[in-house]
Design a protein around this motif. Structure first.
Motif, PDB file in Angstrom:
ATOM      1  N   ILE A 101       0.903  -1.184   0.061  1.00 30.58           N
ATOM      2  CA  ILE A 101       0.024  -0.098   0.007  1.00 30.58           C
ATOM      3  C   ILE A 101       0.911   1.346  -0.123  1.00 30.58           C
ATOM      4  N   VAL A 102       1.881   1.346   0.818  1.00 30.31           N
ATOM      5  CA  VAL A 102       2.919   2.164   0.819  1.00 30.31           C
ATOM      6  C   VAL A 102       3.594   2.578  -0.280  1.00 30.31           C
ATOM      7  N   GLU A 103       3.919   1.536  -1.248  1.00 29.40           N
ATOM      8  CA  GLU A 103       4.672   1.426  -2.477  1.00 29.40           C
ATOM      9  C   GLU A 103       3.630   2.347  -3.289  1.00 29.40           C
ATOM     10  N   LYS A 104       2.184   1.963  -3.507  1.00 25.10           N
ATOM     11  CA  LYS A 104       1.379   2.599  -4.446  1.00 25.10           C
ATOM     12  C   LYS A 104       1.261   3.969  -4.121  1.00 25.10           C
ATOM     13  N   PHE A 105       1.333   4.068  -2.601  1.00 30.54           N
ATOM     14  CA  PHE A 105       1.069   5.728  -2.444  1.00 30.54           C
ATOM     15  C   PHE A 105       2.289   6.468  -2.908  1.00 30.54           C
ATOM     16  N   ALA A 106       3.524   5.980  -2.638  1.00 39.37           N
ATOM     17  CA  ALA A 106       4.577   6.730  -2.896  1.00 39.37           C
ATOM     18  C   ALA A 106       4.851   6.909  -4.382  1.00 39.37           C
ATOM     19  N   GLN A 107       4.347   6.031  -5.234  1.00 36.14           N
ATOM     20  CA  GLN A 107       4.271   6.279  -6.665  1.00 36.14           C
ATOM     21  C   GLN A 107       3.531   7.093  -7.002  1.00 36.14           C
ATOM     22  N   SER A 108       2.215   7.173  -6.706  1.00 32.62           N
ATOM     23  CA  SER A 108       1.365   8.016  -6.787  1.00 32.62           C
ATOM     24  C   SER A 108       2.023   9.671  -6.469  1.00 32.62           C
ATOM     25  N   LYS A 109       2.772   9.986  -5.512  1.00 33.21           N
ATOM     26  CA  LYS A 109       3.111  11.064  -4.984  1.00 33.21           C
ATOM     27  C   LYS A 109       4.530  11.438  -5.511  1.00 33.21           C
ATOM     28  N   ASN A 110       5.426  10.310  -6.242  1.00 36.26           N
ATOM     29  CA  ASN A 110       6.501  10.428  -6.772  1.00 36.26           C
ATOM     30  C   ASN A 110       7.282  10.771  -5.824  1.00 36.26           C
ATOM     31  N   LEU A 111       7.564   9.875  -4.646  1.00 38.27           N
ATOM     32  CA  LEU A 111       8.357  10.256  -3.699  1.00 38.27           C
ATOM     33  C   LEU A 111       8.972   8.759  -3.103  1.00 38.27           C
ATOM     34  N   LYS A 112      10.195   9.046  -2.579  1.00 28.23           N
ATOM     35  CA  LYS A 112      10.879   7.795  -2.106  1.00 28.23           C
ATOM     36  C   LYS A 112      10.440   7.119  -0.931  1.00 28.23           C
ATOM     37  N   ILE A 113      10.836   6.110  -0.801  1.00 28.38           N
ATOM     38  CA  ILE A 113      10.696   5.313   0.683  1.00 28.38           C
ATOM     39  C   ILE A 113      11.929   5.094   1.341  1.00 28.38           C
ATOM     40  N   PHE A 114      11.843   5.929   2.615  1.00 33.55           N
ATOM     41  CA  PHE A 114      13.024   5.479   3.437  1.00 33.55           C
ATOM     42  C   PHE A 114      12.416   4.686   4.687  1.00 33.55           C
ATOM     43  N   SER A 115      12.958   3.579   4.833  1.00 32.97           N
ATOM     44  CA  SER A 115      12.167   2.679   5.853  1.00 32.97           C
ATOM     45  C   SER A 115      13.230   2.100   6.820  1.00 32.97           C
ATOM     46  N   MET A 116      13.086   1.819   8.087  1.00 30.47           N
ATOM     47  CA  MET A 116      13.765   0.999   8.961  1.00 30.47           C
ATOM     48  C   MET A 116      13.351  -0.306   9.235  1.00 30.47           C
ATOM     49  N   PRO A 117      14.125  -1.402   8.491  1.00 28.59           N
ATOM     50  CA  PRO A 117      13.593  -2.911   8.411  1.00 28.59           C
ATOM     51  C   PRO A 117      13.784  -3.425   9.692  1.00 28.59           C
ATOM     52  N   PHE A 118      12.972  -4.613   9.798  1.00 24.22           N
ATOM     53  CA  PHE A 118      13.160  -5.667  10.962  1.00 24.22           C
ATOM     54  C   PHE A 118      13.335  -4.990  12.285  1.00 24.22           C
ATOM     55  N   LEU A 119      12.322  -4.264  12.589  1.00 20.34           N
ATOM     56  CA  LEU A 119      12.404  -3.431  13.844  1.00 20.34           C
ATOM     57  C   LEU A 119      12.241  -4.352  15.086  1.00 20.34           C
ATOM     58  N   GLU A 120      11.228  -5.189  14.944  1.00 26.82           N
ATOM     59  CA  GLU A 120      10.822  -6.330  16.125  1.00 26.82           C
ATOM     60  C   GLU A 120      11.037  -7.640  15.331  1.00 26.82           C
ATOM     61  N   PRO A 121      12.236  -8.188  15.870  1.00 28.56           N
ATOM     62  CA  PRO A 121      12.898  -9.291  15.229  1.00 28.56           C
ATOM     63  C   PRO A 121      11.895 -10.685  15.286  1.00 28.56           C
ATOM     64  N   GLU A 122      10.947 -10.535  16.320  1.00 34.46           N
ATOM     65  CA  GLU A 122       9.941 -11.708  16.184  1.00 34.46           C
ATOM     66  C   GLU A 122       8.947 -11.682  15.058  1.00 34.46           C
ATOM     67  N   PHE A 123       8.746 -10.366  14.641  1.00 30.25           N
ATOM     68  CA  PHE A 123       7.653 -10.203  13.695  1.00 30.25           C
ATOM     69  C   PHE A 123       8.366  -9.787  12.485  1.00 30.25           C
ATOM     70  N   ALA A 124       9.481 -10.338  12.177  1.00 29.48           N
ATOM     71  CA  ALA A 124      10.380  -9.935  10.905  1.00 29.48           C
ATOM     72  C   ALA A 124       9.549  -9.991   9.699  1.00 29.48           C
ATOM     73  N   GLU A 125       9.528  -9.208   8.768  1.00 30.23           N
ATOM     74  CA  GLU A 125       8.950  -9.447   7.433  1.00 30.23           C
ATOM     75  C   GLU A 125       9.871  -9.413   6.352  1.00 30.23           C
ATOM     76  N   MET A 126      10.020 -10.515   5.708  1.00 28.77           N
ATOM     77  CA  MET A 126      11.094 -10.724   4.664  1.00 28.77           C
ATOM     78  C   MET A 126      11.132  -9.833   3.738  1.00 28.77           C
ATOM     79  N   TYR A 127       9.950  -9.341   3.256  1.00 31.01           N
ATOM     80  CA  TYR A 127       9.601  -8.248   2.224  1.00 31.01           C
ATOM     81  C   TYR A 127      10.542  -7.139   2.451  1.00 31.01           C
ATOM     82  N   ASP A 128      11.018  -6.879   3.752  1.00 32.94           N
ATOM     83  CA  ASP A 128      11.600  -5.710   4.258  1.00 32.94           C
ATOM     84  C   ASP A 128      13.033  -5.768   3.359  1.00 32.94           C
ATOM     85  N   LEU A 129      13.457  -7.047   2.916  1.00 35.93           N
ATOM     86  CA  LEU A 129      14.703  -7.144   1.894  1.00 35.93           C
ATOM     87  C   LEU A 129      14.570  -6.175   0.696  1.00 35.93           C
ATOM     88  N   PHE A 130      13.233  -6.203   0.326  1.00 32.00           N
ATOM     89  CA  PHE A 130      13.012  -5.678  -1.117  1.00 32.00           C
ATOM     90  C   PHE A 130      12.419  -4.155  -1.137  1.00 32.00           C
TER      91      PHE A 130
END
Length: 376
Positions: free
Chosen positions: A235-264
């Motif tokens: 959802i954030v990717e779609k929003f960023a594209q619509s606004k022509n903005l970059k995405i800055f993210s902090m990956p894997f903030l809670e290791p027990e809930f790690a989301e592998m999609y964060d790698l990409f």
């Protein structure tokens, strides 16, 4: 008067910053002789800490957390940045206390404050833990500042223990509206006061001095997800594209809930950020997407256009709902990209007035609680 503060103050941006804020608020009130009581080993990555996790979370979760926090080099940079901030900005006791030795703190401190964060959540800490100040001797002053209980209800046995725990407090408060109501039901009176999180107890200038206004060359959306999954990131990717903005993210903030999609996910991954950097990224963002209480707090402080996805976990949303309700911004929660366009523009003048009013009330609570003859 020497004040000892019991709270969570490590390995989490929000926890560290709320401890720093409470320390600053106490200094502003004239109580500079205060320090956070250490209940942790100085080094987060110890065998002792690993066995503690193993006992509380089980083998699978412990291995997962251990890999992300200590086996992944970039995550170690994040931990190091947090600890460097703690060492520089927090006054922490030289002695590391345990449940068995914490009573010795009575020889050092005149007044004890417990809070903030979810230190009173019975699913996270025991009802006889140090966070309830059960070790404090009778003549010492006991104050609760903005702890969160984090649950909607209690069983009779829990109510009895909590009532006993709080019976000797000079002042009791809670961070959430629902928690305040719950504790007053247990106490049978209105002794528990609703106060703001410490990060809102100090004025914006405190955070201005800690962070900076240096702009990145590219405008960006800052994403700070603790437990969100792939769907929310898309959802954030779609929003960023619509606004022509970059995405800055902090990956894997809670290791027990790690989301592998964060790698990409995202155009820039923020790894070795300090708590001051965390504020800076929010301060200079065009938009903020999060499921975090403290990321929401700093978005409010810096008037960022922010959106919140529901946070996974039992009763995890209570603190966010309370924060939004008391500041007149109830419509920040979204579940789809379509909902984002329906949200109203925030009236920041009104929000600032409400934040300032709540801050003053909370400062008065803390000031009265600290006075030798003060009874809240």
């Amino acid at each position: 008067m020497k004040i000892g503060v019991i709270t969570w103050w490590r390995n989490n941006y929000g926890s560290i910053l709320q401890a720093y804020a409470l320390q600053q608020a106490l200094k502003e009130l004239g109580y500079s002789d205060c320090e956070v009581i250490s209940q942790y080993d100085k080094n987060p990555a110890t065998v002792k800490n690993l066995f503690k996790k193993l006992g509380s979370l089980g083998l699978t979760s412990t291995i997962k957390i251990g890999f992300w926090k200590f086996g992944f080099s970039k995550m170690k940079n994040r931990t190091a940045a947090m600890m460097n901030f703690v060492n520089k900005h927090l006054q922490v006791s030289d002695v590391n206390y345990t449940e068995q030795t914490i009573q010795n703190a009575n020889n050092i401190y005149d007044t004890f404050i417990c809070g903030s964060d979810q230190i009173w959540n019975p699913t996270l800490t025991k009802l006889n833990s140090i966070y309830w100040l059960t070790f404090v001797k009778g003549e010492k002053r006991k104050i609760a500042y903005a702890p969160s209980i984090g649950v909607k209800s209690l069983i009779p046995e829990q109510k009895g223990i909590i009532q006993h725990n709080l019976s000797t407090f000079n002042a009791v408060s809670c961070r959430e509206i629902s928690g305040t109501r719950l504790l007053n039901g247990v106490l049978g009176n209105h002794k528990c006061k609703k106060v703001v999180d410490p990060t809102l107890l100090v004025k914006k200038q405190v955070w201005d001095m800690l962070s900076d206004t240096s702009k990145n060359e590219e405008k960006y959306i800052f994403v700070y997800f603790l437990r969100c999954g792939k769907e929310q990131r898309k959802i954030v990717e779609k929003f960023a594209q619509s606004k022509n903005l970059k995405i800055f993210s902090m990956p894997f903030l809670e290791p027990e809930f790690a989301e592998m999609y964060d790698l990409f996910f995202g155009d820039r991954k923020v790894w070795g950020a300090s708590p001051a950097d965390f504020i800076t990224y929010i301060r200079n963002a065009e938009y903020v997407f999060t499921d975090s209480f403290h990321a929401s707090v700093f978005s409010i402080i810096y008037h960022r256009d922010f959106y919140v996805f529901p946070k996974k976990g039992k009763a995890q949303m209570e603190r966010l709902l309370s924060l939004f309700h008391e500041n007149g911004i109830e419509d920040r929660i979204v579940n789809s990209i379509e909902e984002i366009s329906t949200k109203k523009t925030i009236d920041w003048d009104m929000v600032d007035q409400m934040v300032d009013s709540h801050r003053k009330d909370s400062q008065n609570y803390l000031r009265t609680a600290l006075e030798q003859d003060g009874e809240v």
